[in-house]
Design an enzyme around this catalytic site. Structure first.
Site, PDB file in Angstrom:
ATOM      1  N   LEU A  14      58.586   4.787 -56.027  1.00  8.17           N
ATOM      2  CA  LEU A  14      58.385   6.079 -56.271  1.00  8.17           C
ATOM      3  C   LEU A  14      57.095   6.497 -55.770  1.00  8.17           C
ATOM      4  O   LEU A  14      56.125   7.094 -56.628  1.00  8.17           O
ATOM      5  CB  LEU A  14      58.363   6.326 -57.778  1.00  8.17           C
ATOM      6  N   ALA A  15      56.733   6.655 -54.466  1.00  6.07           N
ATOM      7  CA  ALA A  15      55.541   7.395 -53.745  1.00  6.07           C
ATOM      8  C   ALA A  15      56.142   8.692 -53.279  1.00  6.07           C
ATOM      9  O   ALA A  15      57.338   8.968 -53.729  1.00  6.07           O
ATOM     10  CB  ALA A  15      54.985   6.253 -52.733  1.00  6.07           C
ATOM     11  N   ASN A  36      60.580   1.515 -59.727  1.00  4.64           N
ATOM     12  CA  ASN A  36      59.230   1.087 -58.828  1.00  4.64           C
ATOM     13  C   ASN A  36      58.768  -0.171 -59.479  1.00  4.64           C
ATOM     14  O   ASN A  36      58.693  -0.560 -60.502  1.00  4.64           O
ATOM     15  CB  ASN A  36      58.190   2.180 -59.233  1.00  4.64           C
ATOM     16  N   SER A 132      63.057  10.916 -41.488  1.00 12.26           N
ATOM     17  CA  SER A 132      61.866  11.560 -40.993  1.00 12.26           C
ATOM     18  C   SER A 132      61.812  13.013 -41.295  1.00 12.26           C
ATOM     19  O   SER A 132      62.791  13.625 -41.735  1.00 12.26           O
ATOM     20  CB  SER A 132      61.822  11.607 -39.233  1.00 12.26           C
ATOM     21  N   LYS A 186      64.413   5.574 -34.834  1.00 15.64           N
ATOM     22  CA  LYS A 186      63.356   6.098 -35.373  1.00 15.64           C
ATOM     23  C   LYS A 186      61.984   5.527 -35.019  1.00 15.64           C
ATOM     24  O   LYS A 186      61.124   6.596 -34.804  1.00 15.64           O
ATOM     25  CB  LYS A 186      63.192   5.594 -37.004  1.00 15.64           C
ATOM     26  N   HIS A 189      61.853   7.897 -32.022  1.00 14.71           N
ATOM     27  CA  HIS A 189      61.505   9.027 -32.394  1.00 14.71           C
ATOM     28  C   HIS A 189      59.881   9.302 -32.663  1.00 14.71           C
ATOM     29  O   HIS A 189      59.150  10.175 -32.147  1.00 14.71           O
ATOM     30  CB  HIS A 189      62.106   9.446 -33.783  1.00 14.71           C
ATOM     31  N   ASN A 190      59.444   8.128 -33.405  1.00 16.39           N
ATOM     32  CA  ASN A 190      57.804   8.310 -33.650  1.00 16.39           C
ATOM     33  C   ASN A 190      57.094   8.052 -32.269  1.00 16.39           C
ATOM     34  O   ASN A 190      56.071   8.911 -32.233  1.00 16.39           O
ATOM     35  CB  ASN A 190      57.420   7.132 -34.487  1.00 16.39           C
ATOM     36  N   GLU A 193      57.040  11.350 -30.899  1.00 17.41           N
ATOM     37  CA  GLU A 193      56.336  12.197 -31.613  1.00 17.41           C
ATOM     38  C   GLU A 193      54.708  12.046 -31.109  1.00 17.41           C
ATOM     39  O   GLU A 193      53.662  12.973 -31.111  1.00 17.41           O
ATOM     40  CB  GLU A 193      56.378  11.911 -33.195  1.00 17.41           C
ATOM     41  N   ARG A 290      44.594   7.697 -28.464  1.00 16.27           N
ATOM     42  CA  ARG A 290      44.031   7.533 -29.949  1.00 16.27           C
ATOM     43  C   ARG A 290      43.195   6.423 -29.938  1.00 16.27           C
ATOM     44  O   ARG A 290      42.034   6.596 -30.508  1.00 16.27           O
ATOM     45  CB  ARG A 290      45.246   7.333 -30.914  1.00 16.27           C
ATOM     46  N   HIS A 461      55.767 -16.042  -4.175  1.00 12.03           N
ATOM     47  CA  HIS A 461      56.637 -15.403  -5.274  1.00 12.03           C
ATOM     48  C   HIS A 461      57.999 -14.839  -4.507  1.00 12.03           C
ATOM     49  O   HIS A 461      58.993 -14.523  -5.084  1.00 12.03           O
ATOM     50  CB  HIS A 461      56.122 -14.291  -6.127  1.00 12.03           C
ATOM     51  N   SER A 487      58.668 -20.802  -8.780  1.00 19.79           N
ATOM     52  CA  SER A 487      59.691 -20.488  -9.710  1.00 19.79           C
ATOM     53  C   SER A 487      59.262 -20.242 -11.124  1.00 19.79           C
ATOM     54  O   SER A 487      59.781 -19.799 -11.965  1.00 19.79           O
ATOM     55  CB  SER A 487      60.651 -21.768  -9.632  1.00 19.79           C
TER      56      SER A 487
HETATM   57  P1  NBP Z   1      53.955   3.923 -49.176  1.00 15.07           P
HETATM   58  O1  NBP Z   1      54.157   3.562 -47.862  1.00 15.07           O
HETATM   59  O2  NBP Z   1      52.545   4.378 -49.774  1.00 15.07           O
HETATM   60  O3  NBP Z   1      54.549   2.742 -50.333  1.00 15.07           O
HETATM   61  C1  NBP Z   1      54.442   2.914 -51.742  1.00 15.07           C
HETATM   62  C2  NBP Z   1      55.451   1.974 -52.422  1.00 15.07           C
HETATM   63  O4  NBP Z   1      55.547   0.835 -51.887  1.00 15.07           O
HETATM   64  C3  NBP Z   1      55.373   2.198 -53.819  1.00 15.07           C
HETATM   65  O5  NBP Z   1      56.527   2.100 -54.308  1.00 15.07           O
HETATM   66  C4  NBP Z   1      54.546   0.787 -54.038  1.00 15.07           C
HETATM   67  O6  NBP Z   1      54.546   0.313 -55.208  1.00 15.07           O
HETATM   68  C5  NBP Z   1      55.498   0.080 -53.073  1.00 15.07           C
HETATM   69  N1  NBP Z   1      54.742  -1.270 -52.457  1.00 15.07           N
HETATM   70  C6  NBP Z   1      53.621  -1.617 -52.000  1.00 15.07           C
HETATM   71 BR1  NBP Z   1      52.364  -0.152 -51.294  1.00 15.07          BR
HETATM   72  N2  NBP Z   1      53.448  -2.837 -51.792  1.00 15.07           N
HETATM   73  C7  NBP Z   1      54.626  -3.403 -52.286  1.00 15.07           C
HETATM   74  C8  NBP Z   1      54.796  -4.958 -52.609  1.00 15.07           C
HETATM   75  N3  NBP Z   1      54.261  -5.587 -52.160  1.00 15.07           N
HETATM   76  N4  NBP Z   1      55.853  -5.180 -53.201  1.00 15.07           N
HETATM   77  C9  NBP Z   1      56.661  -3.990 -53.592  1.00 15.07           C
HETATM   78  N5  NBP Z   1      56.397  -2.802 -53.706  1.00 15.07           N
HETATM   79  C10 NBP Z   1      55.154  -2.353 -53.009  1.00 15.07           C
HETATM   80  O7  NBP Z   1      55.172   5.096 -49.560  1.00 15.07           O
HETATM   81  P2  NBP Z   1      55.659   6.438 -48.861  1.00 15.07           P
HETATM   82  O8  NBP Z   1      54.549   7.137 -48.053  1.00 15.07           O
HETATM   83  O9  NBP Z   1      56.341   7.183 -49.810  1.00 15.07           O
HETATM   84  O10 NBP Z   1      56.330   5.654 -47.604  1.00 15.07           O
HETATM   85  C11 NBP Z   1      57.345   5.037 -48.088  1.00 15.07           C
HETATM   86  C12 NBP Z   1      58.358   4.363 -46.871  1.00 15.07           C
HETATM   87  O11 NBP Z   1      58.727   5.427 -46.105  1.00 15.07           O
HETATM   88  C13 NBP Z   1      57.274   3.577 -45.717  1.00 15.07           C
HETATM   89  O12 NBP Z   1      57.867   2.525 -45.263  1.00 15.07           O
HETATM   90  C14 NBP Z   1      56.878   4.605 -45.055  1.00 15.07           C
HETATM   91  O13 NBP Z   1      56.202   4.083 -43.827  1.00 15.07           O
HETATM   92  C15 NBP Z   1      58.034   5.324 -44.845  1.00 15.07           C
HETATM   93  N6  NBP Z   1      57.893   6.810 -44.139  1.00 15.07           N
HETATM   94  C16 NBP Z   1      56.654   7.479 -44.553  1.00 15.07           C
HETATM   95  C17 NBP Z   1      56.739   8.767 -44.296  1.00 15.07           C
HETATM   96  C18 NBP Z   1      55.655   9.658 -44.811  1.00 15.07           C
HETATM   97  O14 NBP Z   1      55.491  10.660 -44.431  1.00 15.07           O
HETATM   98  N7  NBP Z   1      54.697   9.249 -45.876  1.00 15.07           N
HETATM   99  C19 NBP Z   1      57.650   9.244 -43.460  1.00 15.07           C
HETATM  100  C20 NBP Z   1      58.713   8.433 -42.888  1.00 15.07           C
HETATM  101  C21 NBP Z   1      58.789   7.107 -43.447  1.00 15.07           C
HETATM  102  P3  NBP Z   1      53.653   0.794 -56.304  1.00 15.07           P
HETATM  103  O15 NBP Z   1      53.842   1.794 -56.856  1.00 15.07           O
HETATM  104  O16 NBP Z   1      53.896  -0.526 -57.327  1.00 15.07           O
HETATM  105  O17 NBP Z   1      52.318   0.266 -55.792  1.00 15.07           O
END
Ligand code: NBP
Length: 491
Positions: A14-15, A36, A132, A186, A189-190, A193, A290, A461, A487
């Site tokens: 739930l992020a 979560n 994405s 994906k 894609h990145n 990007e 970067r 070579h 070789s």
């Molecule tokens: P985050 O990448 O910040 O991850 C947060 C979530 O991961 C929370 O639910 C957190 O639980 C859980 N978590 C973490 Br941190 N460490 C953990 C662990 N060791 N064990 C279990 N759960 C764990 O969230 P996000 O930005 O929503 O991205 C989610 C995924 O989507 C990532 O893989 C990200 O790379 C990908 N993504 C992100 C975007 C973007 O724009 N943000 C775009 C596309 C893809 P907690 O609440 O208990 O800490």
């Protein structure tokens, strides 16, 4: 008696991405069970963003699984890496063969391939999907790139295609291929990007430092560019960023530290290019641009020590937009031509990897998936789709009639802009490496004959001859070397 399961899908994480994707699924009539690691966030979500919706919550993984209709669909949107394996390990004892685990995070495609195989051996269906579009995309229509166990697709297709972005009425989501294919696409894609962002930044640098345009003027240039072949999300946000003023009325962009960071998918794309032997030079240059930017304090010191030209916009120009109209048009064409190279390289990598792993990636379908919803969405991707629709076996975008003609149309401007940047001391790694790739790709005789001779000279070579390719020769160049060829020692 326990209540009958009602949830169509459970989503763990739930992020920002997870919450928005759940709300999107709810809008499309699906019942989602939220969970979560930090369980208190479930209650918070239900009491706030999810209030008044059909979203339900779970207090434990077992509780979550009990609320799912069969086959159970569990989607993870958690930090990539060990968190994904940790949840999979906890879920396996709770679910049944035929149930589906979907990873929507930015996972390494090699991990997805491993997970797909490991779960298939236990009878579970694994999907690794690219998501994405950031926060807004997740909420209102992302680009989704699912791959993995194909038996899972009929069970998730409706949900995925309903919530995804649409382009000309078509969902920006389709099955990509087996194993880690979804996360691979994906990742590319990145990488693309990264290239697009670097190209736009180089254009900004030239417009600012050579043409002497103000932020508002560059914003108006991007506004115009966004009405033609460069129309895209990234040009659109760059236009908005450049005119954005902070609370003190100063342009915010001028206050931002010029040191860029990265989260790794560009680097992974670069490494995959090296592993596959595909010259994705522009993506790699964009990643290194970067990294170079992050040496801020060293750059400040070097700027006082190292001599070279500094850009000097002409003084006394009252209307730089009009005065530099020709150069501004040339920069636009250089950006467009470089962008074509970047996509040509990205599709080369997908083609080679698809062949290597037997994924049969559908290039036209991928262009459509990227056409809307995602960060690289653009009008341009519609043209790429047309190219692959008319020839699904197209070996390289550059040999498609449309792109060939477009690069030909833009190339004198592209060369002029590269010269302008070089003479003014403006770093243009993406513009110039794109041009070097183009000139290398269209060159029928490269100096690699000398390279091969050097390799044979010091390391035995061997080399092939123009008139007998396939037969390897070794020459005793010095008169005191032996006749045995190498070789193992590879340079
Ligand atoms: P985050 O990448 O910040 O991850 C947060 C979530 O991961 C929370 O639910 C957190 O639980 C859980 N978590 C973490 Br941190 N460490 C953990 C662990 N060791 N064990 C279990 N759960 C764990 O969230 P996000 O930005 O929503 O991205 C989610 C995924 O989507 C990532 O893989 C990200 O790379 C990908 N993504 C992100 C975007 C973007 O724009 N943000 C775009 C596309 C893809 P907690 O609440 O208990 O800490």
């Amino acid at each position: 008696m326990a209540a009958a399961p009602t949830a169509d899908l459970a989503l763990i994480g739930l992020a920002v991405m997870g919450k928005n994707l759940i709300l999107n699924m709810n809008d499309h009539g699906f019942t989602v069970c939220a969970y979560n690691r930090t369980v208190s966030k479930v209650e918070e979500f239900l009491a706030n963003e999810a209030k008044g919706t059909n979203i339900i919550g779970a207090t434990s993984l077992a509780d979550m699984v009990s609320k799912l209709k069969r086959p159970r669909r569990v989607m993870l949107l958690v930090k990539a890496g060990s968190a994904v394996d940790g949840f999979i390990n906890q879920l396996v004892p709770l679910i049944e063969p035929g149930d589906i685990i979907i990873d929507g995070g930015n996972s390494d495609f090699n991990d997805s391939t491993r997970r797909c195989k490991e779960l298939a051996a236990k009878g579970f269906l694994y999907v690794g999907t690219g998501v994405s579009g950031g926060e807004d995309g997740a909420r209102y229509g992302p680009s989704l790139m699912p791959g993995g166990n194909p038996e899972a697709w009929p069970h998730i297709k409706d949900i995925f295609q309903s919530i995804s972005a649409k382009s000309d009425g078509e969902p920006c989501c389709d099955w990509v291929g087996a194993e880690g294919a979804g996360h691979f696409v994906k990742m590319v894609h990145n990488g693309i990007e990264y290239g697009d962002m670097q190209l736009i930044s180089e254009a900004y640098h030239l417009l600012k430092s050579v043409c002497g345009l103000s932020n508002d003027e560059i914003s108006s240039v991007f506004e115009q560019w966004n009405n033609g072949e460069l129309e895209s999300f990234l040009i659109e946000i760059s236009r908005d960023i450049l005119k954005f003023r902070d609370t003190d009325n100063v342009h915010l962009v001028d206050k931002i530290l010029d040191s860029a960071s990265q989260k790794g998918t560009g680097k992974w794309t670069g490494k995959t290019g090296l592993d596959m032997g595909i010259p994705i030079t522009l993506i790699v240059e964009a990643v290194f641009a970067r990294t170079l930017s992050s040496f801020k304090s060293e750059r400040v010191t070097a700027s006082k020590l190292l001599k070279g030209p500094s850009p000097q916009p002409e003084s006394g120009v009252s209307n730089p937009l009009e005065h530099h109209a020709g150069l501004i048009k040339a920069i636009k064409e250089a950006l467009y031509a470089s962008k074509i190279i970047s996509y040509a390289q990205g599709f080369m990598l997908m083609r080679a990897t698809s062949q290597e792993y037997g994924w049969t990636l559908n290039m036209g379908g991928i262009s459509l998936m990227w056409r809307g919803g995602c960060i690289i969405r653009s009008v341009f991707l519609g043209k790429i789709k047309q190219a692959f629709d008319s020839n699904p076996d197209l070996s390289n975008l550059l040999v498609d009639d449309f792109f060939n003609a477009e690069v030909a149309r833009c190339q004198m401007s592209w060369r002029e802009v590269c010269c302008k940047g070089i003479t003014n001391g403006i770093p243009m790694p993406a513009f110039s490496s794109a041009l070097a790739f183009y000139d290398g790709y269209r060159c029928d005789k490269l100096p690699a004959n000398l390279l091969q001779a050097q390799r044979d000279y010091f390391g035995a070579h061997t080399y092939e001859l123009l008139d007998s390719p396939g037969t390897h020769h070794h020459t005793n160049w010095t008169g005191h070397g032996g006749t045995t060829s190498a070789s193992t020692y590879n340079v």
